[in-house]
Motif scaffolding. Structure first.
Motif, short mmCIF file in Angstrom:
data_model
loop_
_atom_site.label_atom_id
_atom_site.label_comp_id
_atom_site.label_asym_id
_atom_site.label_seq_id
_atom_site.Cartn_x
_atom_site.Cartn_y
_atom_site.Cartn_z
N GLU A 166 -13.24 -10.64 -19.94
CA GLU A 166 -12.06 -10.66 -19.08
C GLU A 166 -11.82 -12.02 -18.44
O GLU A 166 -10.68 -12.45 -18.29
CB GLU A 166 -12.22 -9.59 -17.99
N GLN A 173 -0.49 -13.50 -13.79
CA GLN A 173 -0.75 -12.31 -14.61
C GLN A 173 0.01 -12.32 -15.93
O GLN A 173 -0.52 -12.00 -16.99
CB GLN A 173 -0.38 -11.07 -13.81
N ARG A 205 -1.87 -9.69 -18.06
CA ARG A 205 -2.66 -8.86 -17.15
C ARG A 205 -1.76 -8.18 -16.12
O ARG A 205 -0.57 -8.44 -16.05
CB ARG A 205 -3.68 -9.75 -16.39
N LYS A 206 -2.38 -7.32 -15.29
CA LYS A 206 -1.63 -6.66 -14.20
C LYS A 206 -1.71 -7.46 -12.91
O LYS A 206 -0.97 -7.22 -11.97
CB LYS A 206 -2.19 -5.25 -13.93
N GLU A 266 -9.94 -5.38 -14.75
CA GLU A 266 -9.08 -4.48 -15.52
C GLU A 266 -9.84 -3.93 -16.73
O GLU A 266 -9.34 -3.10 -17.47
CB GLU A 266 -7.79 -5.21 -15.94
N THR A 267 -11.07 -4.47 -16.93
CA THR A 267 -11.95 -3.96 -18.00
C THR A 267 -13.38 -3.92 -17.44
O THR A 267 -13.63 -4.37 -16.32
CB THR A 267 -11.96 -4.91 -19.22
#
Length: 445
Positions: free
Chosen positions: A366, A324, A329-330, A359-360
């Protein structure tokens, strides 16, 4: 169909098939139903025509992609840890006799735009270009500590109680740099975010040990194995096991509706006007949508290629983890590739998957960091699916619902869910203390 069963299982995804196999072996009377006319549910494998139908409407696949029936494209692509819980479950149930496995060629990690082989032992740490000279020595000491750690031998603990000390504290003891922590936590311990750093270190250390022991198992380039002809073989193998022990299978059963009594307990399932009675229902989230909640979404790209992934030593099968932090990113991104070497595509063809927790709302943008690693692509398909977890109280309604498959490219989280469900259904823990060498004969290296 008007009979009474101990358990009715709805859906033939891998989780449901493992459970129906385990419960049948336990002597329970099991009825297994699916609204589809094929095994596997969400975790099925598709040939090229089915793939086109699902993602392109009714288009006919291009002829340059080779023989249609030689494709087995997994919808939930995952490798199997050679010493992990799925292999233990396969041996425990003797399902290995229905399957042939082959070792996976490579395990890589992404760092600053490039990919590197994942070092898993003190010897590999010294050779790895992932780290500078002094960091290699520190990492080597850490790996030796992990390799020597034995829960039952206090001398190997070096004064650390791993049930209390956090992963972060152990890592700081060895002075490891952030990038090293990244690949150890994500590509070896297979955590998909950094929450593990502030949790007790026992799980972290045991995960690294599992990776190293799995790597040593078949002396391959990775700790993973994968069935010939793809993962669609797995649900069918467990279904066969269930049938051997008296389980009944019914595919193509429309509108399987769970029936409840006045107190809210599941008492049966109705399909096409017939009701089968039962004491408990096991199913995937799609059969009891009012008893689950959405917790996220997975974005995935399915790519057909005519070459191996660049910079992987021409590996026919490979996992690449993109931590991540490297992508801002998470959670991690996962790249999974297999080929004709595992009989999932015609000769010369490779199938690559790029997966991540969404996340999108744009899978194309992504998943770009993973797709850019692949080189030229013949065909690409994008798909997204929502992930659900159960919200019901099993003791009140006798319904046992599996969680949706996550974005990871390995089976450890999937089997953890299965074993937890097994314990809730039966009230006992599955004993998986098996002789792992028993599986060696069924795996080709």
């Amino acid at each position: 169909m008007d009979e009474e069963y101990d358990v009715i299982v709805l859906g033939t995804g891998l989780k449901e098939c493992i459970l129906s196999g385990l419960l049948s072996v336990d002597g329970l009377k099991v009825l297994h139903m699916d609204r589809n006319d094929y095994y596997g549910g969400e975790s099925s494998s598709l040939n090229l025509t089915q793939l086109w139908k699902r993602f392109r409407g009714s288009d006919t696949p291009q002829e340059n992609l080779g023989a249609i029936r030689e494709y087995n494209v997994d919808m939930i692509p995952k490798f199997i840890m050679a010493n992990g819980t799925l292999v233990q479950t396969l041996i425990h149930t003797d399902v290995t006799k229905y399957l042939n496995f082959k070792a996976v060629d490579g395990s890589f990690v992404y760092k600053k735009g490039k990919i590197y082989k994942v070092p898993a032992t003190d010897v590999e740490a010294l050779k790895s270009p992932l780290m500078g000279l002094f960091e290699k020595r520190r990492a080597r000491k850490f790996f030796i500590y992990v390799q020597d750690y034995d829960e039952k031998d206090p001398k190997s603990h070096e004064g650390l109680d791993l049930s209390k000390v956090t992963a972060r504290e152990i890592i700081s003891k060895y002075g490891l740099e952030d990038d090293t922590i990244d690949f150890i936590g994500h590509a070896l311990a297979l955590h998909n975010d950094d929450d593990y750093l502030d949790q007790p270190a026992m799980d972290f250390v045991m995960r690294i040990k599992l990776y190293a022991e799995s790597l040593a198992r078949f002396q391959g380039g990775s700790p993973y194995i994968y069935p010939l002809y793809g993962l669609g073989e797995l649900p069918q193998a467990f279904a066969r096991l269930s049938a051997v022990y008296g389980g009944t299978y019914m595919l193509n059963k429309p509108e399987c509706k769970v029936e409840f009594d006045s107190s809210g307990k599941a008492v049966g399932v109705t399909s096409a006007g017939e009701t089968a009675k039962c004491k408990k229902v096991v199913c995937d989230p799609s059969y009891l949508s009012d008893k689950v909640k959405k917790v996220g979404k997975v974005n995935r790209a399915v790519c057909i290629m005519s070459h191996p992934i660049p910079d992987t030593n021409d590996a026919h099968s490979v996992q690449i983890i993109l931590p991540q932090k490297q992508l801002g990113r998470k959670s991690d991104m996962y790249l999974f590739c297999c080929s004709y070497a595992h009989n999932v595509a015609p000769k010369g063809k490779y199938i690559a998957f790029v997966s991540a927790e969404a996340e999108t709302d744009s899978p194309e943008d992504e998943l770009k960091p993973g797709i850019e690693l692949l080189g030229p692509i013949d065909e690409i398909f994008y798909h997204s699916y929502d992930t659900y977890v159960p919200t019901n109280k099993q003791e009140e309604d006798n319904c046992f619902i599996s969680g949706t498959y996550d974005a990871t490219t390995h089976f450890e989280s999937t089997v953890a869910d299965v074993l937890e469900m097994y314990t809730k259904i039966t009230g006992k823990t599955l004993d998986l203390s098996v002789d792992l060498s028993a599986a060696s004969a069924t795996a080709e290296t």
